[in-house]
Design an enzyme around this catalytic site. Structure first.
Site: not given
Ligand code: G1P
Ligand code: G1P
Lengths: 347, 347
Positions: A51, A54, A114, A154, A160-162, A165, A167, A169, A183
């Site tokens: 990972c 980690c 993790h 996400n 779409g979370c790759s 772990h 986390h 953004q 808004e």
């Molecule tokens: O930044 P990551 O986690 O790789 O990517 C994920 O979040 C992003 C922000 O919402 C999106 O644009 C991506 O399509 C998604 O796969």
């Protein structure tokens, strides 16, 4: 026959965006032969040597993570926004219009572990995540090019979370993003007209009705908004009319952590799965004058509809015409409200 | 360093909605460890006895389909909108606002053949689908409660399509849906100011540039809009400024069928898979006075990003803040333009 909004197709107005959603409560009986998702995923180890989030491990760009023990933040190795983009504009006949955008993207690991997720973390550990969110908002606001800071998570492959772990953004941008600008407009209109916060008045009415309330503590309320688009969409709204997480007192941060845990445990318990969603706080823009109209809140957009495997598809009609939902927000709130606040894995 | 919109992060204005998209062209190099989709699916038989859309078969509600040989339309067994919803409104303190909605939902089978899709059908067969679309718009417009008719197709499991038999849908509603009302506003503003169609002027500029054009015939152009959100999003725009498919001449309908075939074959050829998308024509509202500003067009929103298995996720940042894309519209157009117009299965 009288119109009954719990039974008949209708549209509802979204106060925060000025847009609307088509509600078809009768449609939840539709059988499903389409795509199903693979559920939750196996139990993960506390530490995974492959990972890139980690503690101690190598990241994609070659840097190594420290042996962090508290929430840990770093610049995203694949930032969508960059600090040093040259300024510039394109405008051809008012038809092709583009504006360059600077920004900063970061990743926040919620825990060194993790195998955890927010609903499985202690309130004290969640409070540390909130502390870091507040610090980051403060730090990024000090950069005069930044106008808006979007903190989000996400959660789950389906969102779409790759990397599983735990986390989130941060994308901090030079412009005010689209949803936030809607808004802003709606809250300002109401504030100019009534001299009061739109969300404070809305919250007061919802607390009187109780129909869409999921949970309440001294400082926060979790509810299904009247205009929810996603089947189990929710919002957390602060009782105090503040613009940003940086204004929360220590007591409020603790109450916010409790509410985050309460809501996400209910989510996991709904289909006894690690419940996927995208979620994020909506803060007032920064370096942009005062925004007394803005009222802090957090959105949760979860895709699941009927089970851990069947999601709501926002496709043809929704993309081309109008967002549409199949169960009523009241039904969703009732289900979430009835769930225990002890995580199903700990039962 | 100068701002280069093919290289640097920037926002682009969507002329049709007045909204904007964040473009991060540099980000396409990001590795992908996340969710992958299962590709295309096996070859299907010409007739499937378990399919509720094949000729002669029983549907979910017990009715049987006729032995149809041409495109076939019927009322959706699980309509989101119903004809007989009672009129009514809810308005509590301007905070909880709902309006009852009547409407009609139908399903259109494009072909009796279970194994085909639009790109695999003959132009003459596609022309019959277009004829039926035009007939349906005419018929539904004759109903005075209807203000808008959305014809669309969800193609592929990943787009929430629950049956692979080639089919589309019609949702006709009592109100003008959200996306259409945005496009109405933008087109009217331009028309009032310039006395010309917004899309005609836009199309003229795009034809001069050629950068985002995919295909052109005597009556239609397929292009990647300057403000595309989805990786391979496209539009078909009619050269003649008309408001609806019902105004197309026989020759135009044939040219439209050719363009539909041309574009969808390119899509299938891109990743050599049955390319998923949601698509639909945008027509002027009906029973709503004249709409000389409206210019007929059709949108294609396909989710795939890098391959038959990796899609673009519109999640956290996109839902909370701003739609975002990772490859430039110009790059997408270049790739689609370079593809053959013979279907890969027929090579
Ligand atoms: O930044 P990551 O986690 O790789 O990517 C994920 O979040 C992003 C922000 O919402 C999106 O644009 C991506 O399509 C998604 O796969
Ligand atoms: O009507 P269908 O094909 O069963 O359903 C599909 O299309 C609808 C209209 O875009 C969506 O609301 C559904 O989520 C989707 O699964």
């Amino acid at each position: 026959m009288h119109f009954d909004y719990k039974e008949h197709p209708h549209t509802r107005v979204n106060l925060l965006t000025g847009e609307w959603v088509l509600v078809s409560p009768h449609r939840s009986k539709r059988p499903w032969q389409g795509k199903t998702e693979s559920a939750g995923g196996a139990q993960r180890p506390e530490y995974d040597s492959t990972c890139y989030l980690c503690p101690g491990n190598k990241r994609v760009d070659g840097d190594s993570n420290p042996q962090y023990t508290e929430p840990y933040v770093f610049i995203n190795d694949f930032s969508a926004l960059l600090k040093d983009t040259p300024d510039g504009e394109l405008n051809e006949e008012g038809l092709l219009m583009a504006t360059s955008q600077k920004g900063i993207c970061k990743v926040i690991c919620f825990s060194p572990r993790h195998d955890l997720t927010l609903p499985e973390m202690e309130v004290s550990a969640i409070t540390k995540v909130i502390d870091l969110w507040a610090e980051q908002v403060k730090e990024l606001s000090a950069n005069p090019i930044i106008r808006y800071i979007q903190i989000f998570e996400n959660k789950g492959e389906i969102m779409g979370c790759s990397n599983p772990h735990p986390h989130g953004q941060i994308w901090a941008s030079q412009n005010v993003p689209l949803e936030v600008s809607k808004e802003l407009h709606q809250q300002k209109k109401y504030y100019d007209q009534h001299g009061r916060s739109l969300l404070a008045d809305y919250l007061k009415l919802e607390l009187k009705k109780q129909e869409r309330i999921i949970a309440e503590n001294d400082h926060f309320v979790a509810l299904v908004p009247f205009w929810a688009v996603w089947p189990y969409e929710t919002m957390i709204i602060s009782k105090r009319h503040v613009q940003s997480v940086v204004q929360f007192t220590t007591e409020e941060k603790q109450a916010f952590a409790e509410m985050l845990q309460n809501l996400t445990i209910r989510y996991d318990n709904l289909f006894e799965t690690s419940f996927p969603y995208s979620a994020g706080m909506h803060e007032a823009p920064v370096n942009d004058g005062e925004h007394p109209e803005w009222h802090w809140h957090m959105h949760f957009y979860p895709p699941l509809l009927r089970s851990a495997n069947v999601k709501k598809f926002m496709v043809g009609y929704e993309m081309l015409a109008n967002p549409q939902r199949d169960i009523s927000p009241e039904f969703a709130a009732e289900r979430l409200r009835a769930l225990p606040t002890v995580h199903y894995k700990k039962k």
